[in-house]
Motif scaffolding. Sequence first.
Motif, PDB file in Angstrom:
ATOM      1  N   ARG A 116       0.904  -1.318   0.047  1.00  0.00           N
ATOM      2  CA  ARG A 116      -0.056  -0.042  -0.179  1.00  0.00           C
ATOM      3  C   ARG A 116       0.706   1.336   0.059  1.00  0.00           C
ATOM      4  O   ARG A 116       0.333   2.393   0.073  1.00  0.00           O
ATOM      5  CB  ARG A 116      -0.881  -0.071   1.130  1.00  0.00           C
ATOM      6  N   LEU A 117       2.213   0.889   0.083  1.00  0.00           N
ATOM      7  CA  LEU A 117       3.050   2.199  -0.068  1.00  0.00           C
ATOM      8  C   LEU A 117       3.902   2.216  -1.224  1.00  0.00           C
ATOM      9  O   LEU A 117       4.153   1.229  -1.981  1.00  0.00           O
ATOM     10  CB  LEU A 117       4.106   1.815   1.070  1.00  0.00           C
ATOM     11  N   ASP A 118       4.355   3.515  -1.747  1.00  0.00           N
ATOM     12  CA  ASP A 118       5.227   3.617  -2.873  1.00  0.00           C
ATOM     13  C   ASP A 118       6.679   3.611  -2.276  1.00  0.00           C
ATOM     14  O   ASP A 118       6.934   4.531  -1.955  1.00  0.00           O
ATOM     15  CB  ASP A 118       4.863   4.990  -3.544  1.00  0.00           C
ATOM     16  N   PHE A 119       7.163   2.669  -2.746  1.00  0.00           N
ATOM     17  CA  PHE A 119       8.565   2.320  -2.214  1.00  0.00           C
ATOM     18  C   PHE A 119       9.352   3.305  -2.699  1.00  0.00           C
ATOM     19  O   PHE A 119      10.727   3.547  -2.139  1.00  0.00           O
ATOM     20  CB  PHE A 119       8.962   1.068  -2.549  1.00  0.00           C
ATOM     21  N   ASP A 120       9.074   4.045  -3.946  1.00  0.00           N
ATOM     22  CA  ASP A 120       9.993   5.069  -4.382  1.00  0.00           C
ATOM     23  C   ASP A 120      10.258   6.357  -3.251  1.00  0.00           C
ATOM     24  O   ASP A 120      11.372   6.830  -3.403  1.00  0.00           O
ATOM     25  CB  ASP A 120       9.712   5.680  -5.653  1.00  0.00           C
ATOM     26  N   TYR A 121       9.442   6.455  -2.536  1.00  0.00           N
ATOM     27  CA  TYR A 121       9.690   7.408  -1.384  1.00  0.00           C
ATOM     28  C   TYR A 121      10.277   7.016  -0.100  1.00  0.00           C
ATOM     29  O   TYR A 121      10.739   8.112   0.428  1.00  0.00           O
ATOM     30  CB  TYR A 121       8.196   8.197  -1.098  1.00  0.00           C
ATOM     31  N   LEU A 122      10.608   5.907  -0.132  1.00  0.00           N
ATOM     32  CA  LEU A 122      11.359   5.407   1.110  1.00  0.00           C
ATOM     33  C   LEU A 122      12.967   5.831   1.023  1.00  0.00           C
ATOM     34  O   LEU A 122      13.261   6.018   0.021  1.00  0.00           O
ATOM     35  CB  LEU A 122      11.396   3.902   1.057  1.00  0.00           C
ATOM     36  N   PRO A 123      13.498   6.242   2.198  1.00  0.00           N
ATOM     37  CA  PRO A 123      14.838   6.879   2.066  1.00  0.00           C
ATOM     38  C   PRO A 123      15.759   5.808   1.527  1.00  0.00           C
ATOM     39  O   PRO A 123      15.818   4.543   2.067  1.00  0.00           O
ATOM     40  CB  PRO A 123      15.326   7.065   3.573  1.00  0.00           C
ATOM     41  N   LEU A 124      16.600   6.331   0.731  1.00  0.00           N
ATOM     42  CA  LEU A 124      17.652   5.551  -0.070  1.00  0.00           C
ATOM     43  C   LEU A 124      18.884   4.991   0.815  1.00  0.00           C
ATOM     44  O   LEU A 124      19.516   4.103   0.537  1.00  0.00           O
ATOM     45  CB  LEU A 124      18.224   6.222  -1.314  1.00  0.00           C
ATOM     46  N   ASN A 125      18.989   5.894   1.957  1.00  0.00           N
ATOM     47  CA  ASN A 125      20.232   5.572   2.701  1.00  0.00           C
ATOM     48  C   ASN A 125      19.796   4.495   3.775  1.00  0.00           C
ATOM     49  O   ASN A 125      20.596   4.214   4.676  1.00  0.00           O
ATOM     50  CB  ASN A 125      20.690   6.634   3.438  1.00  0.00           C
ATOM     51  N   TRP A 126      18.626   3.657   3.520  1.00  0.00           N
ATOM     52  CA  TRP A 126      18.305   2.673   4.525  1.00  0.00           C
ATOM     53  C   TRP A 126      18.219   1.465   3.456  1.00  0.00           C
ATOM     54  O   TRP A 126      17.763   1.513   2.456  1.00  0.00           O
ATOM     55  CB  TRP A 126      16.849   2.809   5.183  1.00  0.00           C
ATOM     56  N   GLN A 127      18.680   0.207   4.108  1.00  0.00           N
ATOM     57  CA  GLN A 127      18.724  -0.949   3.376  1.00  0.00           C
ATOM     58  C   GLN A 127      17.221  -1.589   3.123  1.00  0.00           C
ATOM     59  O   GLN A 127      16.318  -1.389   4.316  1.00  0.00           O
ATOM     60  CB  GLN A 127      19.275  -2.023   3.982  1.00  0.00           C
ATOM     61  N   ARG A 128      16.492  -1.586   2.032  1.00  0.00           N
ATOM     62  CA  ARG A 128      15.122  -2.013   1.702  1.00  0.00           C
ATOM     63  C   ARG A 128      15.107  -3.383   1.205  1.00  0.00           C
ATOM     64  O   ARG A 128      15.515  -3.703   0.210  1.00  0.00           O
ATOM     65  CB  ARG A 128      14.747  -0.955   0.738  1.00  0.00           C
ATOM     66  N   VAL A 129      14.199  -4.259   2.038  1.00  0.00           N
ATOM     67  CA  VAL A 129      14.212  -5.586   1.548  1.00  0.00           C
ATOM     68  C   VAL A 129      12.672  -5.838   1.452  1.00  0.00           C
ATOM     69  O   VAL A 129      11.912  -5.818   2.334  1.00  0.00           O
ATOM     70  CB  VAL A 129      14.876  -6.609   2.577  1.00  0.00           C
TER      71      VAL A 129
END
Length: 148
Positions: A116-129
Amino acid sequence: MSTILNSERTVRNLSELKEFWNEFLPHLNNRSILLMSGEVGAGKTTSVQMIAEILGMRDVQSPSFAIHLRYENAQGKSLDHVDLYRLKDDDDLESSGFWDLFSSKEGLVVIEWANRLDFDYLPLNWQRVEVTFTKISAEERKISCRLI
């Protein structure tokens, strides 16, 4: 790059699910986001509870109504558990303090219903899995993990 963060595994019971998380967690950075998706009953909340238990945290509940709950262990390590199931719109997310979670120097943020979230807006300096759960049977689940 760790292969477990880009993998697929079938677990047949809770013991195998816990074994998976025991293997998985050491591969995360100090600033990590787990983006969990899957149908109701696929294992998202159970997985968060197991992660918290492995990290030495107790009394973990689903934050469906609160949207966000925070836990800390005796060593000060934090787990922010976000459940977007009841999210109506971006205003709900904004009022939950969601974006403030990423101002920390380190932490683990686990988001249920992350689709339900747009991953593009998540911070890039956090590891995203991205972690996707597929219910195969009453007990069996396929877990697909992908670094994004």
